[in-house]
Design a protein around this motif. Structure first.
Motif, mmCIF file in Angstrom:
data_model
loop_
_atom_site.group_PDB
_atom_site.id
_atom_site.type_symbol
_atom_site.label_atom_id
_atom_site.label_comp_id
_atom_site.label_asym_id
_atom_site.label_seq_id
_atom_site.Cartn_x
_atom_site.Cartn_y
_atom_site.Cartn_z
ATOM 1 N N GLY A 12 16.880 5.944 -20.008
ATOM 2 C CA GLY A 12 17.139 4.506 -20.052
ATOM 3 C C GLY A 12 16.359 3.745 -18.990
ATOM 4 N N CYS A 13 16.000 2.497 -19.314
ATOM 5 C CA CYS A 13 15.318 1.662 -18.328
ATOM 6 C C CYS A 13 16.266 1.273 -17.196
ATOM 7 C CB CYS A 13 14.732 0.414 -18.981
ATOM 8 S SG CYS A 13 15.951 -0.756 -19.588
ATOM 9 N N SER A 14 17.584 1.519 -17.381
ATOM 10 C CA SER A 14 18.555 1.255 -16.323
ATOM 11 C C SER A 14 18.324 2.132 -15.099
ATOM 12 C CB SER A 14 19.983 1.458 -16.830
ATOM 13 O OG SER A 14 20.054 2.199 -18.009
ATOM 14 N N PHE A 15 17.489 3.150 -15.230
ATOM 15 C CA PHE A 15 17.055 3.963 -14.097
ATOM 16 C C PHE A 15 16.618 3.061 -12.939
ATOM 17 C CE2 PHE A 15 13.911 6.292 -11.663
ATOM 18 C CZ PHE A 15 14.316 7.622 -11.685
ATOM 19 N N LEU A 99 8.055 -8.908 -12.654
ATOM 20 C CA LEU A 99 9.191 -8.538 -13.502
ATOM 21 C C LEU A 99 8.949 -8.949 -14.948
ATOM 22 C CD1 LEU A 99 12.384 -9.337 -11.381
ATOM 23 C CD2 LEU A 99 11.648 -7.090 -12.202
ATOM 24 N N ALA A 100 8.381 -10.147 -15.137
ATOM 25 C CA ALA A 100 8.119 -10.632 -16.487
ATOM 26 C C ALA A 100 7.104 -9.749 -17.201
ATOM 27 C CB ALA A 100 7.630 -12.079 -16.436
ATOM 28 N N TYR A 101 6.043 -9.354 -16.490
ATOM 29 C CA TYR A 101 5.035 -8.492 -17.116
ATOM 30 C C TYR A 101 5.642 -7.137 -17.474
ATOM 31 C CZ TYR A 101 0.708 -6.073 -18.140
ATOM 32 O OH TYR A 101 -0.280 -5.352 -18.779
ATOM 33 N N LEU A 102 6.404 -6.581 -16.550
ATOM 34 C CA LEU A 102 7.028 -5.286 -16.812
ATOM 35 C C LEU A 102 7.980 -5.363 -17.993
ATOM 36 C CD1 LEU A 102 7.791 -4.178 -13.143
ATOM 37 C CD2 LEU A 102 6.158 -3.096 -14.694
ATOM 38 N N ASP A 163 9.151 -2.341 -8.253
ATOM 39 C CA ASP A 163 8.719 -0.944 -8.266
ATOM 40 C C ASP A 163 9.805 -0.050 -8.859
ATOM 41 O OD1 ASP A 163 6.107 -1.158 -6.661
ATOM 42 O OD2 ASP A 163 7.550 -2.116 -5.321
ATOM 43 N N ALA A 164 11.067 -0.383 -8.571
ATOM 44 C CA ALA A 164 12.175 0.362 -9.169
ATOM 45 C C ALA A 164 12.136 0.236 -10.695
ATOM 46 C CB ALA A 164 13.502 -0.164 -8.618
ATOM 47 N N TYR A 165 11.930 -0.971 -11.191
ATOM 48 C CA TYR A 165 11.873 -1.188 -12.639
ATOM 49 C C TYR A 165 10.664 -0.483 -13.243
ATOM 50 C CZ TYR A 165 12.498 -3.869 -17.001
ATOM 51 O OH TYR A 165 12.700 -4.247 -18.299
ATOM 52 N N PHE A 166 9.520 -0.568 -12.557
ATOM 53 C CA PHE A 166 8.320 0.142 -13.003
ATOM 54 C C PHE A 166 8.622 1.627 -13.208
ATOM 55 C CE2 PHE A 166 5.046 3.021 -11.324
ATOM 56 C CZ PHE A 166 4.062 2.880 -12.294
ATOM 57 N N MET A 167 9.315 2.233 -12.252
ATOM 58 C CA MET A 167 9.548 3.666 -12.317
ATOM 59 C C MET A 167 10.400 4.051 -13.517
ATOM 60 S SD MET A 167 8.301 6.038 -10.560
ATOM 61 C CE MET A 167 8.448 7.805 -10.245
ATOM 62 N N GLY A 168 11.360 3.191 -13.858
ATOM 63 C CA GLY A 168 12.209 3.479 -15.010
ATOM 64 C C GLY A 168 11.462 3.466 -16.324
ATOM 65 N N LEU A 190 0.919 4.929 -7.142
ATOM 66 C CA LEU A 190 2.228 4.268 -7.039
ATOM 67 C C LEU A 190 3.325 5.172 -7.577
ATOM 68 C CD1 LEU A 190 4.093 1.792 -6.649
ATOM 69 C CD2 LEU A 190 3.337 0.992 -8.905
ATOM 70 N N TYR A 191 3.098 5.757 -8.740
ATOM 71 C CA TYR A 191 4.098 6.621 -9.368
ATOM 72 C C TYR A 191 4.412 7.818 -8.483
ATOM 73 C CZ TYR A 191 6.409 9.197 -13.153
ATOM 74 O OH TYR A 191 7.329 9.870 -13.933
ATOM 75 N N ASN A 192 3.392 8.443 -7.944
ATOM 76 C CA ASN A 192 3.604 9.626 -7.113
ATOM 77 C C ASN A 192 4.271 9.293 -5.785
ATOM 78 O OD1 ASN A 192 2.601 11.681 -8.859
ATOM 79 N ND2 ASN A 192 0.532 10.971 -8.462
ATOM 80 N N ARG A 193 3.969 8.113 -5.223
ATOM 81 C CA ARG A 193 4.674 7.696 -4.004
ATOM 82 C C ARG A 193 6.155 7.492 -4.287
ATOM 83 N NH1 ARG A 193 -0.217 5.281 -2.920
ATOM 84 N NH2 ARG A 193 0.239 3.443 -4.165
ATOM 85 N N LEU A 194 6.450 6.811 -5.393
ATOM 86 C CA LEU A 194 7.838 6.534 -5.723
ATOM 87 C C LEU A 194 8.613 7.807 -6.059
ATOM 88 C CD1 LEU A 194 7.337 3.276 -7.809
ATOM 89 C CD2 LEU A 194 8.526 3.445 -5.617
ATOM 90 N N LYS A 195 7.943 8.794 -6.630
ATOM 91 C CA LYS A 195 8.619 10.057 -6.935
ATOM 92 C C LYS A 195 9.204 10.719 -5.691
ATOM 93 C CE LYS A 195 7.010 13.246 -9.619
ATOM 94 N NZ LYS A 195 6.096 14.197 -10.297
ATOM 95 N N GLN A 196 8.623 10.421 -4.536
ATOM 96 C CA GLN A 196 9.095 11.017 -3.287
ATOM 97 C C GLN A 196 10.222 10.215 -2.643
ATOM 98 O OE1 GLN A 196 7.805 14.021 -2.700
ATOM 99 N NE2 GLN A 196 6.609 13.590 -4.552
#
Length: 236
Positions: A12-15, A99-102, A163-168, A190-196
């Motif tokens: 879910g995007c609620s992640f 947020l709008a683009y995402l 960034d939280a929304y991007f990751m979901g 960005l994705y790999n940084r957030l994974k940590q």
């Protein structure tokens, strides 16, 4: 009463809202909503009539649906805590833009792929939707790579709710094998940084029902009946 987030699983995007709640640090609880069975059922529709996740029941009893509205609410709480941009500032406007683009472009690029999967399609129709969806996913990855620019995060030097929304959403590219993130070096970094990030790791563990250690204000899970009871008491 604490904030309660009804989050959808699997994938879910609620992640992103879970990650944002962790970063915020205020007390909150979670309510797990299985998709598509529970999310489309009558019990959940009493809380969210359109049958979608996430839904946030705020500490004052308001009910918010749609990720943009929930993240906007949490963004205001970030500002109150001295962690986020002030309304009317350039940084606030950039957050709204991101947020709008995402929400409108990046999220919706995956819609043809989800439709083909959820409707168990096969043959030429599935092939056409898959081809179209992958084109959209690649296009919006390229667009987001431009918006990211040189910053390590979407808002600059520090992670933010965007960034939280991007990751979901971004993990759907792997789920659908829709784009090779390595073709977009900025987003890949960005994705790999957030994974940590501990909050991201916490949200992933929560989704997969694995042991999860909160670095924020997580106070445990509640049932859907409990959430309905909270709203019933508010209405009484």
């Amino acid at each position: 009463m604490t904030d309660v987030l009804c989050y959808g699983v699997p994938e879910g995007c609620s992640f992103g809202s879970i990650v944002a709640l962790e970063w915020l640090g205020r007390p909150y609880r979670l309510c797990r909503i299985e998709m598509p069975e529970v999310v489309s059922g009558e019990a959940y529709r009493r809380i969210n009539p359109v049958g979608e996740t996430p839904t946030l029941i705020t500490s004052d009893g308001a009910v918010l649906s749609e990720s943009m509205a929930i993240l906007g609410y949490l963004g205001a709480r970030f500002h109150e805590a001295g962690k986020g941009p002030a309304p009317g500032s350039a940084a606030f406007d950039r957050r709204t833009q991101m947020l709008a683009y995402l929400n409108t472009s990046f999220f919706n690029a995956f819609s043809p792929l989800w439709f083909a999967l959820e409707h168990d399609m096969d043959g030429p129709e599935k092939d056409a939707l898959t081809h179209y969806g992958r084109q959209l996913v690649e296009k919006t990855h390229a667009g987001l790579e431009i918006l990211l620019g040189e910053g390590p995060y979407l808002m600059g030097a520090e992670p933010e709710i965007v960034d939280a929304y991007f990751m979901g959403i971004a993990r759907w590219a792997d789920f659908h094998q829709a784009a090779d993130r390595r073709d977009y070096p900025g987003l890949d970094g960005l994705y790999n940084r957030l994974k940590q990030d501990p909050a991201v790791q916490f949200a992933w563990a929560i989704e997969h029902e694995e042991p999860a250690t909160s670095a924020g204000g997580f106070k445990g899970h509640v049932t859907l009946d409990h959430v309905a009871g909270l709203l019933g008491r508010q209405a009484a």
